[in-house]
Design a protein around this motif. Structure first.
Motif, PDB file in Angstrom:
ATOM      1  N   UNK A  15     109.066   2.550  45.430  1.00  0.00           N
ATOM      2  CA  UNK A  15     109.836   1.877  46.480  1.00  0.00           C
ATOM      3  C   UNK A  15     109.132   0.620  46.962  1.00  0.00           C
ATOM      4  N   UNK A  16     107.839   0.723  47.280  1.00  0.00           N
ATOM      5  CA  UNK A  16     107.166  -0.447  47.856  1.00  0.00           C
ATOM      6  C   UNK A  16     106.995  -1.572  46.838  1.00  0.00           C
TER       7      UNK A  16
ATOM      8  N   UNK B  31     112.695  -7.050  50.212  1.00  0.00           N
ATOM      9  CA  UNK B  31     112.103  -7.080  51.553  1.00  0.00           C
ATOM     10  C   UNK B  31     113.088  -6.539  52.593  1.00  0.00           C
ATOM     11  N   UNK B  32     114.374  -6.845  52.410  1.00  0.00           N
ATOM     12  CA  UNK B  32     115.385  -6.352  53.343  1.00  0.00           C
ATOM     13  C   UNK B  32     115.514  -4.839  53.314  1.00  0.00           C
ATOM     14  N   UNK B  33     115.510  -4.264  52.107  1.00  0.00           N
ATOM     15  CA  UNK B  33     115.607  -2.816  51.984  1.00  0.00           C
ATOM     16  C   UNK B  33     114.386  -2.124  52.570  1.00  0.00           C
ATOM     17  N   UNK B  34     113.210  -2.679  52.319  1.00  0.00           N
ATOM     18  CA  UNK B  34     111.987  -2.111  52.893  1.00  0.00           C
ATOM     19  C   UNK B  34     112.018  -2.180  54.418  1.00  0.00           C
ATOM     20  N   UNK B  35     112.507  -3.307  54.932  1.00  0.00           N
ATOM     21  CA  UNK B  35     112.616  -3.443  56.389  1.00  0.00           C
ATOM     22  C   UNK B  35     113.536  -2.368  56.956  1.00  0.00           C
ATOM     23  N   UNK B  36     114.680  -2.148  56.293  1.00  0.00           N
ATOM     24  CA  UNK B  36     115.632  -1.140  56.766  1.00  0.00           C
ATOM     25  C   UNK B  36     115.011   0.258  56.769  1.00  0.00           C
TER      26      UNK B  36
ATOM     27  N   UNK C  36     107.171  -5.136  56.059  1.00  0.00           N
ATOM     28  CA  UNK C  36     107.859  -5.357  54.776  1.00  0.00           C
ATOM     29  C   UNK C  36     107.449  -6.690  54.161  1.00  0.00           C
ATOM     30  N   UNK C  37     107.340  -7.710  54.980  1.00  0.00           N
ATOM     31  CA  UNK C  37     106.940  -9.032  54.494  1.00  0.00           C
ATOM     32  C   UNK C  37     105.535  -8.996  53.902  1.00  0.00           C
ATOM     33  N   UNK C  38     104.638  -8.299  54.573  1.00  0.00           N
ATOM     34  CA  UNK C  38     103.266  -8.192  54.082  1.00  0.00           C
ATOM     35  C   UNK C  38     103.206  -7.374  52.789  1.00  0.00           C
ATOM     36  N   UNK C  39     104.059  -6.356  52.675  1.00  0.00           N
ATOM     37  CA  UNK C  39     104.106  -5.553  51.446  1.00  0.00           C
ATOM     38  C   UNK C  39     104.543  -6.429  50.268  1.00  0.00           C
TER      39      UNK C  39
ATOM     40  N   UNK D  98     108.937   5.894  54.571  1.00  0.00           N
ATOM     41  CA  UNK D  98     108.917   5.968  53.112  1.00  0.00           C
ATOM     42  C   UNK D  98     109.118   7.398  52.631  1.00  0.00           C
ATOM     43  N   UNK D  99     108.468   8.362  53.294  1.00  0.00           N
ATOM     44  CA  UNK D  99     108.616   9.764  52.883  1.00  0.00           C
ATOM     45  C   UNK D  99     110.066  10.223  53.012  1.00  0.00           C
ATOM     46  N   UNK D 100     110.712   9.856  54.103  1.00  0.00           N
ATOM     47  CA  UNK D 100     112.112  10.231  54.302  1.00  0.00           C
ATOM     48  C   UNK D 100     112.990   9.607  53.226  1.00  0.00           C
ATOM     49  N   UNK D 101     112.710   8.350  52.886  1.00  0.00           N
ATOM     50  CA  UNK D 101     113.508   7.671  51.867  1.00  0.00           C
ATOM     51  C   UNK D 101     113.280   8.274  50.490  1.00  0.00           C
TER      52      UNK D 101
END
Length: 313
Positions: free
Chosen positions: A140-141, A146-151, A166-169, A211-214
């Protein structure tokens, strides 16, 4: 003995809620170390049956060993409890007398480095309950926009710095893949201004939760599983759900409330045309919390909330 450490939360309260009886059929949808399951089987002796579900192969192995003394009264399935309707139909079970869901990540999963759930130990960034299927947290990461990670980090982790994290990732992964928990922890620490770190909460807590939930589709599984379990409950049967964060608790609360609601017709209609009648009654107006003594003995029970519902039709 299979090494699987997990302390069941609010065991006495769960037993009081379900009141297991001999001959009853009960479901533990989050079997884990089989703590609740063992108590239910003991209380429903000599003829109560426990159907246990878990996605984690290590949990299944430990539960199989620990419930072996109960023989055929314990039936164990390595499946997501969201699949319960299909599973029970396959074995000819049409109704159940009670169910319990303990939605917390087990101590075993958190403590085993290689599982990648914990931000306190360096390990491959995995986080899957079932290590044989689906994408990992690393997938995932490294792959989502970036938008999906932010969500995910915002909606599931409830992290107010989600956009920045998310931006830093995305920036970090452009330089090298993010493969370990400590890599991600360092990125999160860099993204959240140190002055904004909370005193009693590790800065990576919320991002790791999201992240775990996703990864495990936990909220969808909870919605689908609860709907199936409430439908399977026979009249007088009870369900007990222990949640550990607000997203889960909200789903449980709303699911129980919807099942306990009757007519939904607009108020201006003179008579009911929807025909909807309450299916359940909510036993716990406010969720039950772990006692001070339990929190002292098991600090992870501090955030636990237990809600109970009873089928009335």
């Amino acid at each position: 003995m299979v090494d699987f450490h997990h302390i069941s939360v609010m065991p006495d309260e769960v037993l009081r809620a379900l009141s297991p009886r001999s001959g009853g059929i009960y479901v533990d949808g989050t079997l884990g170390g089989a703590g609740h399951a063992g108590l239910i089987l003991t209380a429903s002796s000599p003829e109560g049956v426990l159907l246990g579900f878990d996605r984690d192969a290590e949990a299944i192995a430990a539960a199989t060993e620990r419930l072996a003394p109960f023989g055929a009264r314990a039936r164990i399935f390595q499946r997501n409890f969201a699949d319960i309707a299909e599973t029970l139909a396959g074995i000819g079970v049409e109704a159940i007398d009670g169910f319990v869901l303990d939605l917390g990540v087990s101590s075993h999963q958190l403590d085993r480095e290689e599982r990648g759930f914990s931000f306190m130990q360096d390990a491959p960034l995995d986080m899957r309950m079932n290590r044989e299927e689906g994408p990992t947290a690393a997938d995932l990461v490294n792959e989502l926009s970036e938008g999906e990670l932010t969500r995910i980090i915002s909606d599931y982790g409830e992290e107010r710095w989600a956009k920045r994290v998310a931006s830093f990732i995305v920036k970090a992964r452009s330089e090298q893949p993010i493969e370990t928990t400590f890599q991600l922890v360092d990125i999160i620490k860099g993204a959240i201004p140190k002055a904004k770190w909370e005193e009693r909460l590790h800065p990576a807590t919320r991002t790791f939760q999201g992240l775990r939930i996703a990864v495990n589709e936990e909220l969808k599984s909870l919605e689908d599983g609860l709907a199936a379990l409430l439908k399977l409950l026979r009249k007088g049967g009870r369900g007990a759900v222990i949640s550990f964060h607000s997203l889960e608790d909200r789903i449980v609360k709303e699911s129980f409330r919807a099942a306990a609601t009757g007519c939904t017709c607009p108020k201006e209609l003179p008579i009911c045309v929807c025909g909807k009648v309450p299916q359940c009654k909510v036993i716990t107006g406010k969720p039950l919390m772990a006692s001070e003594q339990e929190v002292k003995e098991n600090p992870r029970s501090r955030s636990a909330k237990l809600r109970v519902v009873e089928k009335i039709v």
